[in-house]
Scaffold this motif. Structure first.
Motif, PDB file in Angstrom:
ATOM      1  N   SER A  48      43.714  42.525  39.532  1.00 39.96           N
ATOM      2  CA  SER A  48      44.621  41.495  39.017  1.00 39.96           C
ATOM      3  C   SER A  48      46.044  42.008  38.794  1.00 39.96           C
ATOM      4  CB  SER A  48      44.085  40.949  37.687  1.00 39.96           C
ATOM      5  OG  SER A  48      43.956  41.981  36.730  1.00 39.96           O
ATOM      6  N   ALA A  49      46.259  43.303  38.981  1.00 40.82           N
ATOM      7  CA  ALA A  49      47.580  43.879  38.714  1.00 40.82           C
ATOM      8  C   ALA A  49      48.512  43.679  39.901  1.00 40.82           C
ATOM      9  CB  ALA A  49      47.448  45.364  38.395  1.00 40.82           C
ATOM     10  N   GLY A  50      49.793  43.642  39.592  1.00 39.66           N
ATOM     11  CA  GLY A  50      50.779  43.570  40.654  1.00 39.66           C
ATOM     12  C   GLY A  50      50.873  44.896  41.392  1.00 39.66           C
ATOM     13  N   PHE A  51      51.123  44.826  42.695  1.00 39.23           N
ATOM     14  CA  PHE A  51      51.194  46.054  43.487  1.00 39.23           C
ATOM     15  C   PHE A  51      52.282  45.914  44.541  1.00 39.23           C
ATOM     16  CE2 PHE A  51      50.085  48.913  46.949  1.00 39.23           C
ATOM     17  CZ  PHE A  51      49.849  50.093  46.269  1.00 39.23           C
TER      18      PHE A  51
ATOM     19  N   GLY B  34      50.641  44.738  29.507  1.00 37.52           N
ATOM     20  CA  GLY B  34      49.391  44.058  29.831  1.00 37.52           C
ATOM     21  C   GLY B  34      48.846  44.422  31.198  1.00 37.52           C
ATOM     22  N   GLU B  35      47.899  43.627  31.683  1.00 40.36           N
ATOM     23  CA  GLU B  35      47.175  43.932  32.912  1.00 40.36           C
ATOM     24  C   GLU B  35      48.071  43.949  34.148  1.00 40.36           C
ATOM     25  OE1 GLU B  35      43.737  41.485  33.407  1.00 40.36           O
ATOM     26  OE2 GLU B  35      43.102  41.697  31.322  1.00 40.36           O
TER      27      GLU B  35
ATOM     28  N   VAL C  74      41.308  52.748  45.030  1.00 36.14           N
ATOM     29  CA  VAL C  74      41.299  52.258  46.414  1.00 36.14           C
ATOM     30  C   VAL C  74      40.382  51.041  46.535  1.00 36.14           C
ATOM     31  CG1 VAL C  74      40.740  52.843  48.803  1.00 36.14           C
ATOM     32  CG2 VAL C  74      41.839  54.541  47.320  1.00 36.14           C
ATOM     33  N   LEU C  75      39.220  51.096  45.888  1.00 33.69           N
ATOM     34  CA  LEU C  75      38.288  49.968  45.923  1.00 33.69           C
ATOM     35  C   LEU C  75      38.907  48.733  45.278  1.00 33.69           C
ATOM     36  CD1 LEU C  75      35.480  48.823  46.526  1.00 33.69           C
ATOM     37  CD2 LEU C  75      34.715  49.739  44.318  1.00 33.69           C
ATOM     38  N   GLY C  76      39.578  48.924  44.152  1.00 30.33           N
ATOM     39  CA  GLY C  76      40.226  47.802  43.484  1.00 30.33           C
ATOM     40  C   GLY C  76      41.261  47.136  44.365  1.00 30.33           C
ATOM     41  N   LEU C  77      42.028  47.939  45.105  1.00 28.45           N
ATOM     42  CA  LEU C  77      43.006  47.374  46.038  1.00 28.45           C
ATOM     43  C   LEU C  77      42.307  46.585  47.147  1.00 28.45           C
ATOM     44  CD1 LEU C  77      45.558  50.311  46.516  1.00 28.45           C
ATOM     45  CD2 LEU C  77      45.863  48.221  45.195  1.00 28.45           C
TER      46      LEU C  77
END
Length: 333
Positions: free
Chosen positions: A75-78, A143-144, A201-204
């Motif tokens: 959910s984070a910005g990247f 925050g997140e 990496v998995l989260g991305l």
């Protein structure tokens, strides 16, 4: 710094963080007190409270923290800008090491090689995971959305510096059974098999995958419970730092770690045009208290434990005073 700001910080950050730490302190103290009534042959090389803290720590390292990373990175910005985080981390640690070496050279008060190694480790290794990540998640100004900045600072910065460079510094004058080549291979293996790196990496990769509501809620619940468990474990470890009589030994490395380096990082980021929440995340991570990895390395390689213990205690207490200063300055400057 308004009363409203302080009350908001107290409610959103201090209350949950220090409540969880206090639970850890009380839990460790309670286990320690009750263990006195156990038969002596039940006591092994480690105390019951330390064994429990180590077990929690292994769970967090292999399962809890990776779950947090997967959940919040989704959910984070990247963007490419986020790659600034590990660059700043290494610049901050390089600055800290340089200043620490200069202080050790000029003052000539620390002559023992193991004590010098402790001084260096305390000056640059920060608690960017157990404290840095919860603070970033709980601060209303962050925050997140900015979790990925904190994770990259920790995983590609602090972790590599702890069990890569830190291991080499700690073992420089060690008489342990492993050769330096064997320690280097061990450190490389630990770094390359770090679960947090794979979890990032998995989260991305899962950012475009839609989870059903129930699974998302369970994942989020596990992530937040792991964050709170990090703080409980930190409290347990703080309670086990028995000696607080050597605070004088900790003043110089703590001042380098928590005051000098963050001030320079904040000024440098501002000069190159980095402002707002990204600057706040990076400066907060640079200003975190001395990391528990220093104690792990000190115990493994026989470094000066008194200085390490005093620095961990002093720097954690100092954070309570410095956190509102950093947040106030960096959200208005």
């Amino acid at each position: 710094m308004s009363i409203h700001f302080l009350l908001q910080l107290l409610h959103s950050v201090y209350l949950p963080i220090f409540s969880a730490i206090l639970i850890g302190v009380l839990l460790s103290a309670g286990i320690g007190a009750s263990s006195r009534f156990l038969p002596s042959n039940w006591h092994r090389s480690s105390t019951p409270q330390r064994s429990l803290a180590n077990a929690f720590g292994r769970y967090l390292f292999h399962i809890g923290i990776p779950i947090c990373i997967v959940n919040f990175v989704r959910s984070a910005g990247f963007s490419l800008e986020i790659l600034l985080a590990p660059i700043v981390a290494w610049c901050a640690m390089g600055l800290a090491i340089s200043v620490a070496v200069l202080v050790l050279t000029v003052t000539q008060r620390v002559r023992d090689q193991k004590d010098r190694a402790s001084f260096l480790l305390l000056s640059y290794l920060g608690n960017t995971s157990y404290l840095g990540i919860p603070i970033v998640l709980l601060l209303p100004q962050l925050g997140e959305a900015y979790f990925s900045w904190a994770v990259l600072y920790d995983v590609l910065g602090t972790f590599f510096a702890s069990y890569g460079l830190g291991l080499l510094i700690a073992s420089w004058d060690s008489k342990a059974d492993l050769t330096r080549e064997q320690r280097l291979r061990t450190a490389t293996r630990e770094l390359l098999t770090n679960p947090s790196l794979f979890a990032f990496v998995l989260g991305l990769g899962l950012k475009t995958v839609e989870f059903n509501q129930l699974f998302s809620q369970v994942l989020s619940g596990l992530a937040w419970s792991s964050i709170m468990l990090c703080l409980v474990v930190m409290g347990m470890r703080l309670q086990q730092l028995v000696r607080f009589s050597h605070l004088r030994l900790a003043i110089q490395p703590v001042a380098i770690k928590m005051i000098f380096v963050p001030v320079v990082v904040a000024a440098a980021l501002t000069c190159v045009g980095v402002e707002g929440p990204p600057r706040l995340v990076l400066v907060l991570q640079a200003s975190m208290p001395c990391g528990f990895a220093t104690l792990v390395l000190a115990e493994r390689y026989g470094l000066t434990r008194d200085r390490v213990v005093a620095a961990l205690a002093l720097s954690t207490l100092l954070l309570m005073l410095l956190l509102p200063v950093w947040v106030s300055v960096l959200t208005t400057w």
